[in-house]
Structures are given as C-alpha cells and as structure tokens.
Design a protein around this motif. Structure first.
Motif: not given
Ligand code: NAP
Length: 288
Positions: A153-161, A197-208
């Motif tokens: 799993v590659n962790v992506g971002s809303f910033a890409q979309a 299984e190869v996936q890109y997970h699009e993450v939006h705002a998370v409180s970190t």
C-alpha cells in the motif's frame, strides 16, 4: 461507496505461513503508528520504521503492552537518505514479510510558493516522496513475490487529486506515487503475480502532528483512518479512498469546477503560508 457492502475478503488473506510480518514506514507517529496498532490487532507482527530511535522505542513499548502475543522490531533509517534502504532489507530478510505500507511522506513540507523553496527542500521532498519509496519497493518486491499473496500500500493524498497552490512538490510526489502504483499493479498482473495486491490509498485531512486540525467527522483521528485503510484493502483496486466521509467529499468535489476547488484549497493554505510567517517574523525583528 457500494463496494463497502459488496467486497468481503480483506487483510486476513495476507496472514499466512509462519509468523507473518508487516512493515510500516514512518510509524513513530500519526497514521503510521496507528497502522502498526491495527495490523497487530489483526494478527501481524510489525516492523516499526522511523528516524527517531527514542520515539520508536516508546512506540514499540506501547504496542508490546497492548499486543503481548505479537512481535515488534524497530528499524531506524532516515527516509530522506535512500542509500539506507539496504539496511531495511537486511532487517527484514529472514522474516515472512507479507505486507509493506509505504506511509512515510514529506510530511514536514513547508507551505510556500515553489519559487521561495530552497534547493535542499526540493531535494528532500523528492528523496522522501519518490526515491525512498521507489528504492524500498524495488528492494522488497522479491520478498513480497516469494511470500505471495502479499500486499503493498502506498499512502497518497487529496493533494494529488486536486493539486493546490503552495504544496507543489508534495502534490507532485503523490502524483508520482499514484502512477507508480498503477503501473506496478499492471506489471504484477502481466507477469503472473496477480496475488500481489498493489494499492494507492488517497488520504484526505487526518488530525496528526503534520496536520494539526481539530478532529471532526471529515478530519478523523489517525486510529480511525488506519482502521479504514486496513479494511479498504478488500476493495482490490489500484486507487482506493479508504475513509467513507473522504470518499463522499471526493464525489462532491469531482462535481465542482476545478477552478473553484483550487480557490477553496488555496484560500485555506494561504493562511498557513510559511514564507509569509517568515516575512512577518523578519519585519517584527527589524521593529524590535
Ligand atoms: N495527516 C493528513 O492530513 C494527511 C493527509 C493526506 C495524506 N497524508 C499522508 O499520510 C502519511 C502519514 O502522514 P501523518 O499525517 O500521519 O504524518 P505525521 O503524523 O507527521 O507522522 C509522520 C511519520 O513519518 C515519519 N517521518 C517523517 N519524515 C521521516 C524521515 N525522513 N524518515 C523516517 N521517518 C520519517 C515521522 O517521524 P518523526 O516522528 O521522527 O517525525 C512520523 O513517524 C503521509 O504519507 C502523508 O503524506 C496525511
């Protein structure tokens, strides 16, 4: 959205063989730390990667207390130095590694126009976001192929979309990661390794730490995000938006004109611009 009701087989299929292990990069804090917790809860032993040995030791102590039947090992390697990848490979080579989560990203990225970035910032952004992830994936792929079925799993971002102003290198890094994921997934299928299984997970705002927003429905805790990501693996597609509220937001944003989305994200980031804060500090210094 409907896939949440239809798809059932998930993370458990990577739990096979003797003592299956997962490796999570950038795991001393935030989403990475929570991913270690969720994976341990689902039965995996976990390699906790990061750059700060003290923080990593504290995370390992916490996880060992919460999950006494699992094994944990710390891997210290600064992800801005891709030449350290062989150390990660050496640390994992004698284990049954079935999951790799490339979570470390250029999370400390300054919010500023490209023209005001320093050369070393640009280099750092690409080393962490592109070089490290590519080298690490390349180096660990033989293990994942040997231990199939396996998961990357590659962790992506809303910033890409919706690439916003003031985060150019960060958004571009995630764009690379998405394309890298899609191409590698296709390659696995074409070369008869469909059970990788190869996936890109699009993450939006998370409180970190790197996004110190208050927790809300649309900005969940890292624990909620990590659970959504581990559950979303079952979608079995190249690009997944793991958290249902983020998926809903994505649908709404896709319906809006892009110029409006850029204006909205730009207005939010404008208030957080590091170059303006630097200038304010310098002006204040002159007055004093
Ligand atoms: N939070 C969000 O709103 C959000 C939104 C979209 C995408 N994402 C993505 O989600 C992932 C995790 O983000 P997060 O918000 O959980 O970040 P975070 O809370 O700031 O944690 C980042 C983790 O990565 C580690 N790290 C940073 N630079 C590193 C380096 N050079 N070498 C090794 N480890 C390093 C940090 O180590 P230290 O503890 O030593 O700092 C920490 O463990 C990233 O890929 C990010 O781009 C997050």
């Amino acid at each position: 959205m409907l896939w949440r009701l239809v798809c059932t087989s998930g993370i458990e299929q990577y739990h096979h063989g003797e003592e299956p292990w997962a490796l999570v990069t950038g795991a001393s804090d935030g989403i990475g730390k929570s991913l270690c917790d969720v994976l341990a809860h689902r039965g995996f032993n976990v390699f906790i990667h990061g750059r700060n040995p003290q923080k990593l030791a504290a995370v390992m102590a916490e996880l060992s207390t919460s999950h006494p039947r699992r094994h944990f090992e710390v891997i210290v390697a600064d992800a801005s130095k891709p030449y350290l990848v062989p150390e990660v490979v050496a640390a994992t080579s004698d284990k049954n590694l079935t999951i790799l989560i490339n979570n470390a990203g250029y999370t400390g990225t300054p919010i500023r126009p490209l023209v005001t970035m320093g050369v070393s910032e640009i280099e750092r952004a690409f080393n962490i976001g592109v070089a490290w992830t590519t080298h690490l994936t390349w180096a660990l792929l033989p293990q994942l192929m040997k231990n199939e079925p396996s998961l990357l799993v590659n962790v992506g971002s809303f910033a890409q979309a919706h690439p916003p102003p003031f985060l150019t290198t960060y958004a571009a890094n995630k764009g690379y990661l998405r394309t890298f994921t899609q191409a590698l997934r296709a390659e696995m299928t074409f070369t008869h390794y469909p059970s990788i299984e190869v996936q890109y997970h699009e993450v939006h705002a998370v409180s970190t730490v790197s996004n110190p927003q208050a927790t809300s429905f649309s900005c969940p805790t890292p624990q909620v995000m990590a659970e959504a990501m581990v559950d979303a693996v079952r979608k079995k597609q190249a690009v997944v938006i793991p958290y249902w509220v983020h998926e809903l937001i994505a649908w709404i944003l896709w319906l809006l004109p892009e110029v409006l989305v850029i204006w909205m994200t730009g207005s939010i980031l404008e208030k957080r611009r590091d170059d303006l804060k630097d200038r304010e500090r310098a002006d204040k210094g002159k007055e004093d």
